[in-house]
Design a protein around this motif. Structure first.
Motif, short mmCIF file in Angstrom:
data_model
loop_
_atom_site.label_atom_id
_atom_site.label_comp_id
_atom_site.label_asym_id
_atom_site.label_seq_id
_atom_site.Cartn_x
_atom_site.Cartn_y
_atom_site.Cartn_z
N ILE A 141 -0.49 17.01 124.87
CA ILE A 141 -0.78 15.77 124.15
C ILE A 141 0.35 14.75 124.28
CG2 ILE A 141 0.12 16.52 121.91
CD1 ILE A 141 -3.14 14.51 122.52
N ASP A 142 1.50 15.17 124.79
CA ASP A 142 2.62 14.25 125.00
C ASP A 142 2.71 13.70 126.42
OD1 ASP A 142 3.42 14.47 122.37
OD2 ASP A 142 4.72 16.18 122.78
N ARG A 143 1.75 14.07 127.26
CA ARG A 143 1.74 13.52 128.62
C ARG A 143 1.42 12.03 128.56
NH1 ARG A 143 -0.86 16.75 133.26
NH2 ARG A 143 0.46 15.27 134.33
N PRO A 144 1.87 11.25 129.52
CA PRO A 144 1.67 9.79 129.48
C PRO A 144 0.22 9.34 129.34
CG PRO A 144 3.28 10.35 131.16
CD PRO A 144 2.72 11.65 130.64
N ASN A 145 -0.73 10.09 129.87
CA ASN A 145 -2.13 9.66 129.77
C ASN A 145 -2.64 9.69 128.33
OD1 ASN A 145 -1.87 12.55 130.36
ND2 ASN A 145 -4.09 12.62 130.30
N TRP A 146 -1.89 10.28 127.40
CA TRP A 146 -2.27 10.32 125.98
C TRP A 146 -1.44 9.33 125.14
CZ3 TRP A 146 -6.42 13.26 124.80
CH2 TRP A 146 -6.77 14.29 125.69
N ASN A 147 -0.62 8.50 125.79
CA ASN A 147 0.29 7.62 125.06
C ASN A 147 -0.38 6.61 124.14
OD1 ASN A 147 2.59 8.83 125.99
ND2 ASN A 147 3.06 7.27 127.52
N ALA A 148 -1.63 6.26 124.38
CA ALA A 148 -2.29 5.24 123.57
C ALA A 148 -2.91 5.81 122.29
CB ALA A 148 -3.35 4.52 124.41
N LYS A 149 -2.56 7.05 121.95
CA LYS A 149 -3.13 7.64 120.74
C LYS A 149 -2.63 6.91 119.49
CE LYS A 149 0.14 11.51 120.84
NZ LYS A 149 0.72 11.28 122.13
N ASN A 150 -3.46 6.95 118.46
CA ASN A 150 -3.07 6.34 117.19
C ASN A 150 -2.39 7.40 116.32
OD1 ASN A 150 -5.35 7.89 116.40
ND2 ASN A 150 -5.64 6.54 114.66
N ASN A 151 -2.02 7.00 115.13
CA ASN A 151 -1.46 7.89 114.11
C ASN A 151 -0.33 8.76 114.67
OD1 ASN A 151 -1.18 9.03 111.59
ND2 ASN A 151 -2.70 10.61 111.97
N PRO A 152 0.77 8.14 115.09
CA PRO A 152 1.85 8.91 115.70
C PRO A 152 2.49 9.94 114.77
CG PRO A 152 2.54 6.65 115.28
CD PRO A 152 1.07 6.72 115.00
N GLY A 153 2.27 9.84 113.47
CA GLY A 153 2.86 10.79 112.53
C GLY A 153 2.04 12.04 112.29
N TYR A 154 0.95 12.21 113.05
CA TYR A 154 0.05 13.35 112.82
C TYR A 154 0.76 14.70 112.89
CZ TYR A 154 -0.13 14.87 117.65
OH TYR A 154 0.22 15.37 118.87
N LEU A 155 1.70 14.85 113.82
CA LEU A 155 2.37 16.14 114.01
C LEU A 155 3.20 16.51 112.78
CD1 LEU A 155 2.88 18.57 115.82
CD2 LEU A 155 4.76 17.29 116.87
N GLY A 156 3.90 15.56 112.20
CA GLY A 156 4.67 15.82 110.99
C GLY A 156 3.78 16.24 109.84
N VAL A 157 2.59 15.65 109.76
CA VAL A 157 1.63 16.02 108.71
C VAL A 157 1.16 17.45 108.92
CG1 VAL A 157 -0.61 15.49 107.68
CG2 VAL A 157 0.93 13.63 108.35
N ILE A 158 0.87 17.82 110.17
CA ILE A 158 0.45 19.19 110.46
C ILE A 158 1.57 20.17 110.11
CG2 ILE A 158 -0.26 20.81 112.26
CD1 ILE A 158 -1.68 18.43 113.64
N GLN A 159 2.80 19.80 110.41
CA GLN A 159 3.93 20.66 110.06
C GLN A 159 4.01 20.87 108.54
OE1 GLN A 159 6.76 18.22 112.54
NE2 GLN A 159 7.73 20.23 112.73
N ARG A 160 3.76 19.82 107.78
CA ARG A 160 3.80 19.93 106.31
C ARG A 160 2.69 20.86 105.82
NH1 ARG A 160 2.65 16.50 101.48
NH2 ARG A 160 3.98 17.47 99.93
N LEU A 161 1.47 20.69 106.36
CA LEU A 161 0.37 21.58 106.00
C LEU A 161 0.70 23.03 106.36
CD1 LEU A 161 -2.66 19.42 107.17
CD2 LEU A 161 -2.14 20.07 104.80
N LEU A 162 1.25 23.22 107.53
CA LEU A 162 1.59 24.56 108.00
C LEU A 162 2.63 25.21 107.08
CD1 LEU A 162 1.25 26.76 110.14
CD2 LEU A 162 2.92 25.52 111.55
#
Length: 187
Positions: free
Chosen positions: A19-40
């Motif tokens: 998901i960090d490859r350049p072809n995915w760079n236009a994704k929204n919600n850049p903070g999603y991973l931190g939220v998943i870490q909090r849930l985890l």
């Protein structure tokens, strides 16, 4: 065990280095991973079931290619010993996998789904899960979207795709809340 007392699992879907490859760079919600870490962290603190879904794409051109350098689950959400990792080769985590059997064995009737991307694997998994009788919660801030271009060339930006997909899924298939609301409800 009644449904009200059954455990609620956290399923982390396709959160891999791809998901960090350049072809995915236009994704929204850049903070999603931190939220998943909090849930985890919250799930682990409660001793509740956590499952990881790993996409092993067979096409060498895919970011998620099974034998490619970007296939690993992101270290920020890497499984601990005892947390099942279920490998999928389709967009839906229930097709051709042991997800349903694993959840059944765990006596899980409810799950929280976090991961990528909302309009593809997340959508397919939610719809199949609902058809199988699961109660599903989607933390809106624990996912992301990318722009979509239709066959006719019309395009939609990632934020529009994200909002529309959550609205559609929240109308019939899942409870859509923020991670903070979910944690408050479960604490």
């Amino acid at each position: 065990m009644s449904q009200a007392l059954s455990p609620i699992a956290l399923i982390i879907l396709d959160v891999q280095d791809a998901i960090d490859r350049p072809n995915w760079n236009a994704k929204n919600n850049p903070g999603y991973l931190g939220v998943i870490q909090r849930l985890l962290a919250f799930w682990r603190s409660k001793g509740w079931p956590v499952l990881h879904i790993k996409h092993d794409e067979q096409a060498p051109s895919s970011s998620y290619y099974a034998h490619g350098p970007w296939n690993a689950i992101k270290r920020e959400v890497a499984p601990l010993a005892g947390e099942p990792v279920i490998v999928k080769q389709q967009n839906c985590a229930f097709i051709g996998t042991q997800l349903h059997a694993t959840l059944t064995q765990m006596r899980v009737k409810r799950f929280v789904l976090a991961g990528v991307v909302i309009h593809n694997s997340m959508d397919a998994t939610v719809r199949a899960g609902k058809a199988l009788g699961y109660n599903i919660v989607l933390p809106s801030d624990a996912t992301t979207a990318v722009p979509v271009v239709g066959a006719d060339g019309k395009s939609w930006d990632a934020q529009t795709v994200y909002e529309l997909t959550l609205a559609i899924l929240g109308d019939e298939y899942a409870d859509v809340v923020s991670a903070e609301e979910l944690i408050d409800q479960l604490a």
